[in-house]
Design a protein around this motif. Sequence first.
Motif, short mmCIF file in Angstrom:
data_model
loop_
_atom_site.label_atom_id
_atom_site.label_comp_id
_atom_site.label_asym_id
_atom_site.label_seq_id
_atom_site.Cartn_x
_atom_site.Cartn_y
_atom_site.Cartn_z
N THR A 135 2.85 0.55 19.73
CA THR A 135 2.69 0.42 18.28
C THR A 135 2.84 -1.05 17.92
O THR A 135 3.69 -1.76 18.45
N THR A 136 1.97 -1.50 17.05
CA THR A 136 1.92 -2.92 16.72
C THR A 136 1.79 -3.08 15.21
O THR A 136 1.04 -2.34 14.58
N LEU A 137 2.52 -4.05 14.67
CA LEU A 137 2.33 -4.39 13.27
C LEU A 137 1.56 -5.70 13.19
O LEU A 137 1.97 -6.70 13.75
N HIS A 138 0.44 -5.65 12.50
CA HIS A 138 -0.36 -6.86 12.31
C HIS A 138 -0.05 -7.42 10.93
O HIS A 138 -0.02 -6.67 9.95
N GLN A 139 0.16 -8.73 10.88
CA GLN A 139 0.55 -9.34 9.61
C GLN A 139 -0.44 -10.40 9.14
O GLN A 139 -1.01 -11.14 9.92
N ALA A 140 -0.59 -10.47 7.82
CA ALA A 140 -1.37 -11.53 7.19
C ALA A 140 -0.37 -12.37 6.41
O ALA A 140 0.22 -11.91 5.45
N GLY A 141 -0.19 -13.59 6.86
CA GLY A 141 0.91 -14.38 6.29
C GLY A 141 2.21 -13.74 6.76
O GLY A 141 2.38 -13.48 7.95
N LYS A 142 3.09 -13.46 5.82
CA LYS A 142 4.34 -12.79 6.21
C LYS A 142 4.28 -11.31 5.84
O LYS A 142 5.24 -10.58 6.03
N LYS A 143 3.15 -10.93 5.26
CA LYS A 143 3.06 -9.54 4.78
C LYS A 143 2.40 -8.62 5.79
O LYS A 143 1.47 -9.03 6.49
N PRO A 144 2.84 -7.38 5.80
CA PRO A 144 2.20 -6.39 6.68
C PRO A 144 0.73 -6.25 6.29
O PRO A 144 0.40 -6.30 5.11
N PHE A 145 -0.11 -6.10 7.28
CA PHE A 145 -1.53 -5.95 7.01
C PHE A 145 -2.04 -4.61 7.52
O PHE A 145 -2.74 -3.90 6.82
N MET A 146 -1.60 -4.28 8.74
CA MET A 146 -2.08 -3.05 9.34
C MET A 146 -1.12 -2.60 10.43
O MET A 146 -0.56 -3.41 11.14
N TYR A 147 -0.95 -1.30 10.53
CA TYR A 147 -0.05 -0.74 11.52
C TYR A 147 -0.88 0.04 12.53
O TYR A 147 -1.63 0.94 12.17
N GLU A 148 -0.74 -0.34 13.78
CA GLU A 148 -1.58 0.21 14.83
C GLU A 148 -0.79 1.11 15.77
O GLU A 148 0.27 0.71 16.25
N THR A 149 -1.30 2.30 16.01
CA THR A 149 -0.67 3.22 16.94
C THR A 149 -1.66 3.52 18.04
O THR A 149 -2.74 4.03 17.76
#
Lengths: 231, 231
Positions: free
Chosen positions: A127-141
């Motif tokens: 599971t990976t959290l992708h961020q744009a800047g410091k904000k969450p962008f997308m959560y990958e499972t």
Amino acid sequence: MSAKRITWQSLHAEVSRRISDGLWKPGDLIPGEVDLAAEFGCARATVNRALRQLAQEGFLDRRRKAGTRVALHPVRKATLDISITRREVEQSGQVYSHKTLRRKQKSAPKHIQNIMGETQAAPLYLTTLHQAGKKPFMYETRWVNTDMVPNVLDADLTQISANEWLVENALFSKGEITFSAANASDAEAKILNVATGTAIFIIDRVTWNGPNVVTIVRLAYTPSFQMSTKI
Amino acid sequence: MSAKRITWQSLHAEVSRRISDGLWKPGDLIPGEVDLAAEFGCARATVNRALRQLAQEGFLDRRRKAGTRVALHPVRKATLDISITRREVEQSGQVYSHKTLRRKQKSAPKHIQNIMGETQAAPLYLTTLHQAGKKPFMYETRWVNTDMVPNVLDADLTQISANEWLVENALFSKGEITFSAANASDAEAKILNVATGTAIFIIDRVTWNGPNVVTIVRLAYTPSFQMSTKI
DNA sequence: CAATTTATTATGTGCAGACATAATAATTGT
DNA sequence: ACAATTATTATGTCTGCACATAATAAATTG
């Protein structure tokens, strides 16, 4: 006087214009390739190229012997560019980063097994959290079939996300993408930093190489996300 | 010895195989068209056709003089078929019906005006519920530019939905489609017969003819809806 | 040595002619 | 009248050739 050479693009544009101006209406039979070639003073191959393109775009219906008609129910084909997440973020002018949250080799749940089928080794769960800047962008499972990509187990996924690593290291031949909407679960809400139940955009993707599943992934985007295309 | 004629499809398949087998890896420069033509014993035009197709599908990057490379970050192009709602429903084997809920010529709210621009006559506001069997399938909210399609005001939309009527009667040249997810508002929830806040799949579409907006529409699908495509 | 100009080259596209193929129309046989 | 066979025809594609174009590499110039 001109005698400018006709290009297939110009022909494409002209036919396109005749349709959108209503000169040729939906259902109408348009002149054959030979006639059009004569009218425009070019080779039939050039006409063919232009009409083939228009057919692919859904504006024309072509059938051998029957001829070419303006599409009655234009099944318009929207083309979406699916690129890697880093690109998506960077193209919106933001700084991309990612964090691997979980990474474990373990047996997959039933609904994943049903798609992936029997495997020798247990699949890798990521599971990976992708961020744009410091904000969450997308959560990958993600589930990776380790039979197909054994060296993913030793891959360094701190610099490069699983997403990118697989694109560059795994072989794939075909895929299936599904778009849907879902209410954020408690876990997802917490990770994406939104309220539980918020509507999120979901992309499910299954990737094969030949008959074998390589990876199954679910991408949960933050609410602001939207996917756009011109046709 | 066969001596079977090479088709561009067979060439497409072979190159495709070489990529998915890892013979040609991402970033690799593949042989030029002339070389491939020699290897396969066909004309360069045939090679060109096959490679052009593969490039369009996102598997190859081609540049003049630089040559053809296997795409490093395969921007995969997912093609979605956007057809009329009746077709969508019927293709899933269900009976289609629709109900026009509201139909009124009135001035558009700001965010619609911003997109549609100044119009002579007031636009037509239409809301329609599309049903699969007896169940709600999709709720459509539409603004039609009556300057562009004046006879929509007299159209009988009981047999044919606005959706279909416009496709067959209005001229259009280009469009923009946006996909997103949203929580159902009270009104939407009631119409679609779901709980308020349920995640729904949204398609926003703007259609132009030349520089003028023809129609702006928002489609809110029931939660079970998903849009799928193979690549 | 950096900047500009001039080859070079792989892809992009056009052409004319040929044959292939699928779908329709016409013909034939019963 | 109906079914099976045989033309006919519009699109589909291949070939071999030519020239166009964009991007790179090489040569030239200051």
